[in-house]
Every structure is written in C-alpha cells, then in structure tokens.
Design a protein around this motif. Structure first.
Motif, mmCIF file in Angstrom:
data_model
loop_
_atom_site.group_PDB
_atom_site.id
_atom_site.type_symbol
_atom_site.label_atom_id
_atom_site.label_comp_id
_atom_site.label_asym_id
_atom_site.label_seq_id
_atom_site.Cartn_x
_atom_site.Cartn_y
_atom_site.Cartn_z
ATOM 1 N N PHE A 65 0.812 -1.213 0.000
ATOM 2 C CA PHE A 65 0.000 0.000 0.000
ATOM 3 C C PHE A 65 0.846 1.263 0.000
ATOM 4 O O PHE A 65 0.409 2.304 -0.492
ATOM 5 N N ASP A 70 -4.886 -2.863 -4.291
ATOM 6 C CA ASP A 70 -6.254 -2.363 -4.266
ATOM 7 C C ASP A 70 -7.020 -3.135 -3.189
ATOM 8 O O ASP A 70 -6.598 -4.208 -2.758
ATOM 9 N N HIS A 107 -6.387 1.669 -5.587
ATOM 10 C CA HIS A 107 -5.422 2.530 -4.905
ATOM 11 C C HIS A 107 -5.325 3.845 -5.667
ATOM 12 O O HIS A 107 -5.298 3.879 -6.895
ATOM 13 N N THR A 156 -6.073 7.315 0.459
ATOM 14 C CA THR A 156 -5.339 6.200 -0.139
ATOM 15 C C THR A 156 -6.159 5.478 -1.195
ATOM 16 O O THR A 156 -5.622 5.027 -2.215
ATOM 17 N N LEU A 157 -7.455 5.347 -0.993
ATOM 18 C CA LEU A 157 -8.315 4.620 -1.915
ATOM 19 C C LEU A 157 -9.151 5.569 -2.760
ATOM 20 O O LEU A 157 -9.626 6.603 -2.283
#
Length: 322
Positions: free
Chosen positions: A63, A125, A140, A149-150
């Motif tokens: 991530f 993701d 992502h 972040t998403l």
C-alpha cells in the motif's frame, strides 16, 4: 516473465499422501452465471464469517509504494479499515510492521475484505463482498495518504454468495490477480481469469474448473512454496494440519501440525526475499511470523518454514487481516 502451462482448465485431486496423484480429470467449465469478479478473504461454508475463515486467502499487498508487503486489517469494534506499513525490518520481530494507519471508515458490514492487484500498477487495491454477494474494488489512488489512499469504488460482479472459500492469486503470471473460489457445499474450486483492464474497469472470465477434493478444506492460500515457478495451494485440513498441494508435481505435502493454536494464517513475504513467508495470529492476539527456510525438500517438507517469531501483541482487535 509470464508462466505458460496447462492446468488452467484441468483439475487435480487433493490427495491425503505425498505420492503423486493420478492423471487429472478434466471437467467442463460451468455455465457462466453473470459474475465478473475478483476477491480474497472468504466466509466459512454456508456463508458465515469467523475468525479463522476471515483469514483464508489472506495475502499481504504493498500500500505504501516501497515494494514491501503491508498488512490490511479491519478493526472489529468500529469497522475502521487500516494498514500496518512494513517497517523495513526483515528479522520477523516487533519492528516488522509499524502502527496502523486508518485509510477508511464504515467497513463493518462487509462479508469479507481483501487486498490484491486488480489495476495495472504495483499497488494493492482493496476488494470487498457485501452481505448480498456484490463484489467491489476500491482502486489505490497512487498515494499512501490516510483517507485519500483509496479511490472511488466500482462493482466487479454480483452473485458471489455461491462461493465460500475465495482467494486472489496471479495464477498465470501476467501481473494481475485471478480469482480462485470454492463453490458452496461442493468439492469443486474454480478460477476466474483476469482479462485485463478496459479503461479503469477490470474484467474477469466465466469460471473454469480448476481442482476438486476441497470440500473439507478449512482455509486456502496460494504461493510458490516449492519455488518451482508455479503456484502451490496452501491449505488447512480439518485437523488443522498445514499442507501444500503442488500443481506442477500434483502431490500433497505436510508442512506442519498443531495449527489449532492460530485463528489466522496468511501469506506475507515480510523477510524481503523472494520466498513466501507466513504470518499467523494466536488466540491470545499475538502476531507471529514463520519465515521460509529458502529451501524446498519434498522428502522433508516439515523443514520448509522456520519456527515462529513473535511480531506483536493485541491483534485480536481485528476481525479481518490480509
């Protein structure tokens, strides 16, 4: 390099010994049921979620963008989605993962949550299935930045309650995750192949039969444990014995006993090498790591993973770990 081999449609039996299986039986692919899908962590047979079942298919993803595996988790009491970044320490100790960073809220109602490479970048993701069986991906954003972040989600498919054990793995080596799923109350597991991304939307194939004999498997993961360039199936049997099925060799091997001490087992190459390691959660909330020995000896498969090292406390606050 993309792996090319002939077991995408053929099936292989999960045997109870280390001897090679008989010639695989080829099953006809089931009729398409309108699902274009991808996913990771499963429910127990019958669709129930549990501490152990929520771990099946768990595989760490990157991530933060540093090329190292982080841990995705959902906090049990408030549904917060969070990431434990890799700490750039590779000894399997307390510094392996850093304190959690919240990346979203309101995830308490999802049947399962997992991480995988759905889009064409190298970042993880987030994929979810809700109680109605709808699967969504949250791509992502390209930046590890808390609640940013998403990106916005989109639907990958519906009808996913026909499967109970589900996992993501790049089965054919093309850089995108395929889906492997066990059909509820059957011996059969199927593969849904990633067909590529069209614009910003991923597409998956209709299910094709992959293997049989998995009715009583408790948890499933995939990783190249034998380091032969082909995916292997890691699974827990009802006696909580950890085993691996080699697709290339079509044989089962026992990796360890006594996994009743854990209620979570996942794949994470936390040691920084190319070999897959394991992480587990003990019933008292301790997070432990099992480093791959960097050897594979089919005559002594018990030696594949090293003794566990303690990586942290208090992980019972999470009811999903990936």
């Amino acid at each position: 390099m993309q792996r090319k081999w002939g077991l995408l449609v053929a099936t292989a039996a999960l045997l109870t010994s280390t001897a090679a299986s008989t010639t695989p039986v080829v099953f006809a692919a089931p009729e398409p049921h309108g699902v274009q899908s991808s996913g990771m962590q499963p429910a127990e047979t019958g669709g129930h979620i549990g501490a152990s079942s929520a771990s099946s298919g768990a595989r760490s993803g990157d991530f933060t963008g540093d090329g190292l595996p982080d841990i995705l988790a959902r906090q049990a009491d408030n549904g917060v989605l969070k990431v434990y970044p890799h700490g750039n320490s590779f000894d399997g100790g307390f510094d392996t993962f850093q304190p959690a960073v919240t990346i979203n809220h309101g995830w308490g109602g999802f049947r399962w949550i997992g991480a995988g490479r759905i889009t064409d970048d190298q970042l993880a993701d987030v994929v979810s299935i809700d109680s109605g069986g709808t699967m969504r991906v949250y791509p992502h954003s390209g930046t590890f930045d808390g609640l940013n972040t998403l990106g916005p989600s989109y639907v990958l498919g519906t009808g996913w309650n026909i499967n109970d054990l589900v996992l993501l793995h790049d089965f054919n080596g093309d850089g995108r995750d395929d889906i492997i799923a066990r059909r509820v109350n059957t011996d059969m597991a199927y593969i849904y192949r990633h067909l590529g991304n069209f614009g910003e939307v991923a597409r998956y194939s209709a299910p094709e039969a992959l293997m049989y004999g998995v009715r009583y498997v408790v948890d499933m993961n995939m990783a190249d444990v034998t380091f032969d360039g082909y995916p292997d199936l890691l699974y827990l049997d009802p006696a909580d014995t950890l085993k691996v099925f080699s697709f290339r060799g079509e044989a089962n091997y026992t990796l360890g006993h006594g996994f009743t001490t854990l209620n979570f087992v996942g794949v994470s190459s936390y040691s920084g090498d190319a070999w897959p390691d394991l992480i587990g959660r003990r019933h008292n909330g301790e997070l432990v790591g099992y480093r791959h020995s960097q050897t594979w000896n089919p005559a002594n498969p018990i030696a594949t993973f090293q003794a566990p090292t303690l990586m942290g406390y208090g992980w019972n606050t999470n009811n999903v770990i990936s």
